[in-house]
Design a protein around this motif. Structure first.
Motif, PDB file in Angstrom:
ATOM      1  N   TYR A   1      12.838   8.593   6.902  1.00 58.34           N
ATOM      2  CA  TYR A   1      11.999   7.770   6.032  1.00 58.34           C
ATOM      3  C   TYR A   1      11.378   6.600   6.797  1.00 58.34           C
ATOM      4  O   TYR A   1      10.232   6.217   6.532  1.00 58.34           O
ATOM      5  CB  TYR A   1      12.807   7.263   4.843  1.00 58.34           C
ATOM      6  CG  TYR A   1      13.129   8.338   3.829  1.00 58.34           C
ATOM      7  CD1 TYR A   1      12.116   8.995   3.133  1.00 58.34           C
ATOM      8  CD2 TYR A   1      14.442   8.709   3.584  1.00 58.34           C
ATOM      9  CE1 TYR A   1      12.411   9.987   2.208  1.00 58.34           C
ATOM     10  CE2 TYR A   1      14.748   9.704   2.660  1.00 58.34           C
ATOM     11  CZ  TYR A   1      13.724  10.345   1.979  1.00 58.34           C
ATOM     12  OH  TYR A   1      14.021  11.326   1.067  1.00 58.34           O
ATOM     13  N   VAL A   2      12.104   6.043   7.757  1.00 62.69           N
ATOM     14  CA  VAL A   2      11.547   4.965   8.578  1.00 62.69           C
ATOM     15  C   VAL A   2      10.386   5.504   9.429  1.00 62.69           C
ATOM     16  O   VAL A   2       9.317   4.872   9.517  1.00 62.69           O
ATOM     17  CB  VAL A   2      12.637   4.353   9.476  1.00 62.69           C
ATOM     18  CG1 VAL A   2      12.014   3.411  10.512  1.00 62.69           C
ATOM     19  CG2 VAL A   2      13.660   3.590   8.644  1.00 62.69           C
ATOM     20  N   LEU A   3      10.577   6.654  10.045  1.00 60.38           N
ATOM     21  CA  LEU A   3       9.523   7.250  10.883  1.00 60.38           C
ATOM     22  C   LEU A   3       8.282   7.570  10.062  1.00 60.38           C
ATOM     23  O   LEU A   3       7.154   7.321  10.499  1.00 60.38           O
ATOM     24  CB  LEU A   3      10.055   8.518  11.550  1.00 60.38           C
ATOM     25  CG  LEU A   3      11.176   8.323  12.578  1.00 60.38           C
ATOM     26  CD1 LEU A   3      11.702   9.669  13.058  1.00 60.38           C
ATOM     27  CD2 LEU A   3      10.697   7.489  13.753  1.00 60.38           C
ATOM     28  N   ILE A   4       8.487   8.111   8.869  1.00 54.59           N
ATOM     29  CA  ILE A   4       7.351   8.422   7.993  1.00 54.59           C
ATOM     30  C   ILE A   4       6.607   7.145   7.613  1.00 54.59           C
ATOM     31  O   ILE A   4       5.369   7.102   7.610  1.00 54.59           O
ATOM     32  CB  ILE A   4       7.825   9.164   6.734  1.00 54.59           C
ATOM     33  CG1 ILE A   4       8.369  10.549   7.103  1.00 54.59           C
ATOM     34  CG2 ILE A   4       6.705   9.295   5.715  1.00 54.59           C
ATOM     35  CD1 ILE A   4       9.070  11.264   5.967  1.00 54.59           C
ATOM     36  N   THR A   5       7.354   6.077   7.313  1.00 57.41           N
ATOM     37  CA  THR A   5       6.734   4.810   6.922  1.00 57.41           C
ATOM     38  C   THR A   5       5.935   4.205   8.072  1.00 57.41           C
ATOM     39  O   THR A   5       4.841   3.659   7.858  1.00 57.41           O
ATOM     40  CB  THR A   5       7.804   3.819   6.449  1.00 57.41           C
ATOM     41  OG1 THR A   5       8.544   4.398   5.373  1.00 57.41           O
ATOM     42  CG2 THR A   5       7.165   2.525   5.973  1.00 57.41           C
ATOM     43  N   VAL A   6       6.458   4.302   9.286  1.00 60.29           N
ATOM     44  CA  VAL A   6       5.727   3.779  10.448  1.00 60.29           C
ATOM     45  C   VAL A   6       4.411   4.518  10.614  1.00 60.29           C
ATOM     46  O   VAL A   6       3.353   3.903  10.839  1.00 60.29           O
ATOM     47  CB  VAL A   6       6.584   3.890  11.724  1.00 60.29           C
ATOM     48  CG1 VAL A   6       5.754   3.524  12.958  1.00 60.29           C
ATOM     49  CG2 VAL A   6       7.802   2.986  11.634  1.00 60.29           C
TER      50      VAL A   6
ATOM     51  N   LEU B   1       2.681   6.175   8.282  1.00 59.22           N
ATOM     52  CA  LEU B   1       1.787   5.820   7.173  1.00 59.22           C
ATOM     53  C   LEU B   1       1.199   4.425   7.362  1.00 59.22           C
ATOM     54  O   LEU B   1       0.048   4.178   6.992  1.00 59.22           O
ATOM     55  CB  LEU B   1       2.540   5.912   5.849  1.00 59.22           C
ATOM     56  CG  LEU B   1       2.932   7.321   5.381  1.00 59.22           C
ATOM     57  CD1 LEU B   1       3.745   7.239   4.094  1.00 59.22           C
ATOM     58  CD2 LEU B   1       1.698   8.184   5.171  1.00 59.22           C
ATOM     59  N   SER B   2       1.976   3.523   7.937  1.00 58.36           N
ATOM     60  CA  SER B   2       1.471   2.163   8.183  1.00 58.36           C
ATOM     61  C   SER B   2       0.334   2.189   9.195  1.00 58.36           C
ATOM     62  O   SER B   2      -0.694   1.522   9.008  1.00 58.36           O
ATOM     63  CB  SER B   2       2.609   1.266   8.687  1.00 58.36           C
ATOM     64  OG  SER B   2       3.641   1.157   7.728  1.00 58.36           O
TER      65      SER B   2
END
Length: 212
Positions: A60-65, A67-68
């Motif tokens: 989830y952290v990797l996906i958020t990075v 998307l950011s």
């Protein structure tokens, strides 16, 4: 469990806040609206599938990075992101390479969540577990380029050029796909090396337990 829950809520709040900021005064509002549809669908899909496909906090952290990075890119349009322009001026690269960084990040940052999804859903094991994420990244990159061409041909010409973001490079689509492929290959290579290094340690820890 509570920590993971707070982490997920924090990541979601971060994405909402960043999306709200990028929605205010984007360089090209129409481009921003079109390019934000798929990321929004991804976030909704992750929330809907969370109970039956609970990914790890790292995923989830990797996906958020990723998307950011994408959200910042569509706010300025990729060709006009200030950071990319500064790097171009400093290194004389001849173009703004922020879009290339995001394509590479698509492969590098999302290959692990894809690997995790294949492991949980399809119970993939062995070399297939590393092959599937790379091929999925390559396939999705190609699909994205096709969608870009559809949008470019469907809307008015000036938005089409902005949406493609080729910056005069006739091989831009192929280079974007290659960047994503290299990112995915690097990710699974690092993953395989880390797991290979951990395996002997796990075996050594298991030996005393067996002897006892």
């Amino acid at each position: 469990m509570d920590r993971n829950k707070w982490l997920l809520w924090g990541l979601f709040a971060w994405y909402l806040a960043l999306s709200g900021w990028t929605a205010y005064g984007p360089v090209d509002p129409e481009f921003w609206a079109i390019a934000s549809i798929l990321p929004a669908c991804l976030v909704v899909g992750l929330i809907a599938a969370h109970r039956w496909l609970p990914l790890s906090p790292l995923s989830y952290v990797l996906i958020t990075v990723f998307l950011s990075l994408h959200t910042i890119g569509v706010h300025y349009t990729y060709a006009q992101v200030p950071l990319g322009a500064w790097v171009d001026q400093a290194l004389h690269l001849g173009r703004n390479h922020f879009d290339r960084v995001v394509h590479f990040s698509f492969g590098f940052l999302l290959a692990y969540p894809m690997e995790e999804a294949f492991r949980l859903l399809a119970h993939a094991r062995g070399w297939v577990l590393y092959y599937l994420p790379v091929m999925t990244v390559l396939g999705l990159s190609g699909l994205w380029e096709i969608i870009e061409s559809w949008v470019a041909s469907a809307v008015h010409p000036e938005l089409g050029v902005t949406y493609l973001g080729s910056q005069g490079d006739i091989w831009d689509a192929q280079k974007d796909m290659a960047a994503a492929l290299y990112g995915a290959m690097l990710c699974v290579t690092v993953l395989a090396i880390v797991r290979g290094l951990r395996r002997p340690q796990s075996m050594l820890q298991a030996e005393p337990a067996v002897s006892e």
